[in-house]
Design a protein around this motif. Structure first.
Motif, mmCIF file in Angstrom:
data_model
loop_
_atom_site.group_PDB
_atom_site.id
_atom_site.type_symbol
_atom_site.label_atom_id
_atom_site.label_comp_id
_atom_site.label_asym_id
_atom_site.label_seq_id
_atom_site.Cartn_x
_atom_site.Cartn_y
_atom_site.Cartn_z
ATOM 1 N N SER A 208 0.815 -1.205 0.075
ATOM 2 C CA SER A 208 -0.060 -0.026 0.088
ATOM 3 C C SER A 208 0.979 1.305 0.148
ATOM 4 N N ASP A 209 1.954 1.146 0.855
ATOM 5 C CA ASP A 209 2.880 2.440 0.810
ATOM 6 C C ASP A 209 3.604 2.533 -0.657
ATOM 7 N N ARG A 210 3.799 1.497 -1.164
ATOM 8 C CA ARG A 210 4.469 1.545 -2.495
ATOM 9 C C ARG A 210 3.244 1.893 -3.573
ATOM 10 N N SER A 211 2.371 1.631 -3.344
ATOM 11 C CA SER A 211 1.187 2.137 -4.275
ATOM 12 C C SER A 211 0.794 3.475 -4.086
ATOM 13 N N LYS A 212 0.906 3.942 -3.088
ATOM 14 C CA LYS A 212 0.538 5.355 -2.429
ATOM 15 C C LYS A 212 1.630 6.267 -3.061
ATOM 16 N N THR B 113 -1.728 -5.874 -7.224
ATOM 17 C CA THR B 113 -1.583 -5.321 -8.452
ATOM 18 C C THR B 113 -0.483 -4.589 -8.796
ATOM 19 N N ILE B 114 -0.043 -3.634 -7.537
ATOM 20 C CA ILE B 114 0.816 -2.477 -7.896
ATOM 21 C C ILE B 114 2.051 -3.424 -8.276
ATOM 22 N N ALA B 115 2.307 -4.667 -7.755
ATOM 23 C CA ALA B 115 3.349 -5.391 -7.853
ATOM 24 C C ALA B 115 3.881 -5.959 -9.445
ATOM 25 N N GLY B 116 2.549 -5.919 -9.898
ATOM 26 C CA GLY B 116 2.554 -6.669 -11.301
ATOM 27 C C GLY B 116 3.044 -5.335 -12.302
ATOM 28 N N ILE B 117 2.389 -4.225 -11.940
ATOM 29 C CA ILE B 117 2.836 -2.770 -12.744
ATOM 30 C C ILE B 117 4.175 -2.704 -12.757
ATOM 31 N N MET B 118 4.823 -2.837 -11.077
ATOM 32 C CA MET B 118 6.247 -2.438 -11.085
ATOM 33 C C MET B 118 6.840 -3.374 -11.594
ATOM 34 N N ALA B 119 6.522 -4.674 -11.926
ATOM 35 C CA ALA B 119 7.391 -5.813 -12.459
ATOM 36 C C ALA B 119 7.387 -5.523 -13.836
ATOM 37 N N ILE B 120 6.506 -4.846 -14.482
ATOM 38 C CA ILE B 120 6.671 -4.501 -16.072
ATOM 39 C C ILE B 120 7.775 -3.665 -16.152
#
Lengths: 445, 414
Positions: free
Chosen positions: B162-166, B312-319
């Motif tokens: 959540s911190d990462r996403s924020k 979900t944010i981890a998927g986006i960051m993986a890209i």
């Protein structure tokens, strides 16, 4: 005395009962949350859980622990902040356990009424017996030097009467929770003629802290909730009795129960609701209300007959439903009581004939469950009830009549000054009875 | 990491159902299969396809934390429980939090590389529905630094991501980030609906995007993630066999039914340190870079990816870590449809962690099974079409908050 001080020594009378245990649970959590605030460090909080039986109190403590655990699990995000300075509490599990101990730790189970002699606030949820309530309140009041406040959970006895007879000088207020208090959002607040305003102010704050919806009701027997329910139930009972010229007793009960549930899109049928509350409780509430209603007769011979046979409804201590007009298995309706045979008839024996007689439900029907949370439910009801009104089936006729009577009861509560306005009546039915629409509506004009 | 010195293949993948909320047969209060049943089903599934236990030289188990979820350690002891033929043969259990499964694959690969085994049975397993999610969060928090737990969120890892996403939303736009996360969720569920073992196989929600767009509730959960952004609590096991050329022959499996491990990348970061930039998965990037170097390829050859979308944010960051999009542009890459089954590079074609499920110790192995299925044409309803210029599959398995990383490059065996 501020809000916190008032809640430092509290007694719940009848704490092991259905209503008392819920009030105790909510109050224990509210008091524990106060005790955990930094500014209240070092202050003592005592909640006496008073009831007449040791065995019931032991069961209560078990119930309390289990319920507080559930509550703690739900609010662990906040609890981690509350216990942030406790280095020894790291995992959620440790924090939750500590909180449960903190809440349960302020509750002192007792069978001694004397425990209330030091309380500043007394919640009462004992039997709906005016004389008993008056006797106990007087005794506590005479022996308690702190001029305690009395919050009664009565659902039918006028508050002014209790105030006068127990000589409480306005220190009594009706704080009527709905069953089960831990879940039901509604609290009816009933001010007696001489009730002191500070009691109302405190009750409003307390109820809001418990995240309840407060509806003020006038001090008139039955208030709004039972004022509607008892009359609604009597209408259903009378309709079922009328049907007996053409149908057997269990068939009549089946028909009216189905009309009041499926046709009217309510959470349960009227006979199931009577069972849920308890046939004995319904009979008793009517008997308490009746003397104050000179122009009405709030009484049912049928309820008397059922109780004479020993069919009572109500709930087991584990919350499961006891058999009443209907028979239940794992929460599902499986049979209907036959007064002649004194036995239950299985649903499948009644269903084809009765459903056939009732006719089809309107095509746009939706079950209560599907519609209650729908933000656009008003449109759904408009369509549905206009369809229902246009139908001439037996079921539709009974349903229309039922809904019109329900509205009439609601309007009378406002006319008789029991409720302050139409909206309050609807709020009580929506929140206290989980109806999906209020009885005072324009659907049946 | 250098090019592998020996040809390594994976064959005979097997997945149990990923069990948990969402599956019709799941009821939290009803008795369910335990660790033993999952291990046995997955292990035997592979043994059956490779000619039995007699062909296996050793077994590697991946299990994160059965010691707490199931009061069970010494998982290696379950090898002969799968099949008596494994009695007295070597067995090892490895652990690296949620990267456990891929670490088990690495252990098997290294054993074959070292020529101490020609056929290694790898079984990843986790059974997590034994406790409520709120207590499961305590157990899973062990994947982070224990000394951070006290100040961490009740839901420790959702709190971290959540911190990462924020931070990502603040830097690159909240609206676009939320929309991309909702799109990621939608893709995951749509893929899972095609896969009978997926936890979301029975999902019938009509408006998936609306679920993905639900506003987070910081009071009951975390600041910047809703429940649809998170992988669920899962029970399940996945297994596969890692074999050499000789192992293939021994098992009587043709290359048409095998994938070759073309490259392997591992990377580790200090568990006691906070990442310099929480909008970047730096360790993931390092592992993928290593894997590409090992396989002597670039991202442009990758036809499908199984990435670690625990959130979900981890998927986006993986890209972005792979290099498909610049820093901050992963959202656009997703919103343009590049990661869907028909897109440029389909991601998580059986649903990934969000759609298929996340039985932590099994996830890395499940990724290998999915890539094996896709590359050998065994993915049934989930099958995607590979373009000739993109014949490779890539997996990324992450342990902790971008701490323990394994990335593997696969290709259909020739």
């Amino acid at each position: 005395m501020d809000y916190t001080e008032r809640l430092q020594n509290v007694t719940v009378l009848g704490a092991a009962g259905k209503m008392g245990s819920g009030i105790l649970l909510l109050t224990a959590i509210e008091m524990a949350d106060l005790s955990l605030k930094p500014e209240n460090k070092g202050k003592t909080f005592v909640l006496n859980a008073m009831d007449v039986s040791d065995a019931a109190l032991a069961g209560l403590m078990k119930y309390l622990r289990a319920q507080v655990l559930k509550a703690a699990e739900k609010k662990v995000v906040q609890l981690r902040t509350v216990y942030a300075d406790r280095k020894d509490l790291i995992d959620n599990e440790e924090i939750i356990r500590e909180y449960v101990n903190d809440v349960v730790g302020i509750v002192l189970p007792t069978t001694l009424l004397e425990s209330a002699y030091k309380s500043t606030l007394v919640f009462e949820a004992i039997k709906e017996d005016p004389a008993l309530k008056v006797k106990i309140f007087s005794q506590i009041n005479q022996n308690n030097s702190k001029a305690p406040w009395f919050y009664t959970n009565t659902s039918s006895i006028p508050i002014s009467k209790i105030d006068k007879e127990a000589n409480l000088g306005g220190r009594v207020l009706g704080v009527h929770f709905y069953n089960p208090p831990a879940i039901q959002k509604l609290v009816e607040i009933i001010k007696g003629e001489h009730t002191l305003p500070e009691l109302v102010e405190f009750a409003n704050t307390y109820s809001k802290n418990l995240r309840k919806i407060v509806v003020p009701s006038n001090d008139f027997a039955g208030f709004i909730g039972n004022g509607h329910f008892m009359r609604d139930a009597l209408h259903g009972i009378k309709e079922a009795e009328t049907l007996q010229t053409k149908f057997s007793f269990p068939e009549s009960v089946y028909i009216i129960n189905k009309v009041s549930q499926d046709f009217l899109i309510r959470p349960m049928g009227i006979f199931q609701l009577i069972d849920y509350v308890g046939i004995d409780v319904c009979q008793y509430i009517m008997s308490v209300m009746n003397p104050y209603l000179p122009n009405e007769d709030l009484h049912s011979d049928l309820l008397d007959k059922m109780l004479e046979i020993g069919v009572r409804g109500g709930q087991n201590s584990d919350g499961s439903q006891k058999d009443g007009f209907l028979k239940y298995e794992k929460g599902k309706v499986v049979g209907f009581y036959d007064l002649t045979k004194k036995a239950y008839v299985v649903v499948s024996e009644l269903q084809p004939k009765c459903d056939d007689a009732l006719g089809k439900l309107p095509a746009s029907v939706q079950p209560w469950k599907a519609v209650v949370g729908n933000p656009a439910k008003e449109e759904v009801f408009k369509t549905y009830f206009s369809e229902l009104k246009g139908m001439s089936t037996f079921g539709a006729e009974l349903a229309n009549k039922y809904a019109i009577r329900s509205k009439e009861i609601g309007l009378n509560l406002v006319k008789d000054n029991v409720a302050f306005n139409d909206a309050d009546v609807n709020t009580v039915l929506l929140t206290g009875f989980f109806h999906a629409y209020g009885p005072i509506n324009e659907y049946f004009n | 990491m250098t090019k592998l010195r020996r040809k390594i293949y994976m064959v005979a993948g097997y997945n149990t159902i990923s069990m948990g909320s969402g599956r019709k047969e799941f009821h939290p209060k009803k008795e369910r299969p335990g660790l033993e049943e999952y291990i046995k089903e997955a292990g035997q599934g592979v043994l059956k396809a490779i000619g039995g236990a007699k062909n296996v030289d050793e077994t590697v188990f991946g299990n994160f934390i059965a010691s707490r979820f199931n009061r069970q350690a010494n998982i290696a002891g379950f090898a002969p429980f799968i099949d008596e033929g494994l009695k007295y043969k070597p067995a090892t259990r490895v652990e690296g939090a949620c990267a456990t499964g891929a670490l088990a694959l690495v252990a098997g690969i290294k054993s074959v590389l070292a020529e101490t085994a020609e056929v290694v049975l790898v079984v990843g397993v986790e059974v997590q529905n034994t406790v409520k999610a709120i207590y499961g969060a305590d157990i899973l928090a062990a994947a982070g630094w224990a000394k951070e737990r006290k100040d961490g969120h009740a839901y420790f890892f959702p709190g971290k991501f959540s911190d990462r996403s924020k931070a990502y939303a603040a830097k690159f736009g909240a609206e676009k980030t939320r929309e991309a996360m909702a799109k990621w969720f939608t893709n995951a569920i749509e893929n899972a609906r095609l896969c009978p073992t997926a936890q979301e196989y029975h999902n019938t929600t009509k408006d998936l995007v609306a679920c993905g767009m639900v506003k987070p509730n910081p009071k009951g959960f975390v600041d910047s993630l809703n429940v649809f952004d998170c992988s669920k609590v899962s029970d399940g096991a996945s297994a596969i066999a890692i074999v050499s050329e000789e192992g293939l022959k021994r098992c009587g499996i043709s290359k048409a039914d095998a994938v070759e491990v073309m490259g392997l990348g591992q990377a580790e970061d200090d568990i006691t340190r906070t990442p310099e930039d929480i909008t970047v998965l730096g360790t993931t990037k390092a592992a993928v870079t290593n894997a590409f170097a090992s396989a002597c390829i670039t991202k442009d050859k990758i036809g499908t990816v199984e990435c670690h979308d625990c959130f979900t944010i981890a998927g986006i960051m993986a890209i972005e870590a792979i290099g498909f999009a610049e820093h901050g542009k992963g959202t656009e890459f997703v919103l343009a449809g590049n990661t869907t089954r028909e897109g440029m590079v389909p991601f998580n074609t059986t649903g990934g962690l969000i759609g298929w499920g996340h039985p932590t110790g099994a996830t890395g192995v499940h990724q290998a099974v999915t890539l094996w299925e896709q590359l050998t044409g065994k993915a049934a309803a989930n099958q995607i079409t590979f373009k000739p210029e993109r014949p490779y599959g890539l997996s990324i398995n992450m342990g902790g908050d971008d701490k323990t990383l394994v990335s593997i490059v696969y290709k259909k065996a020739e």
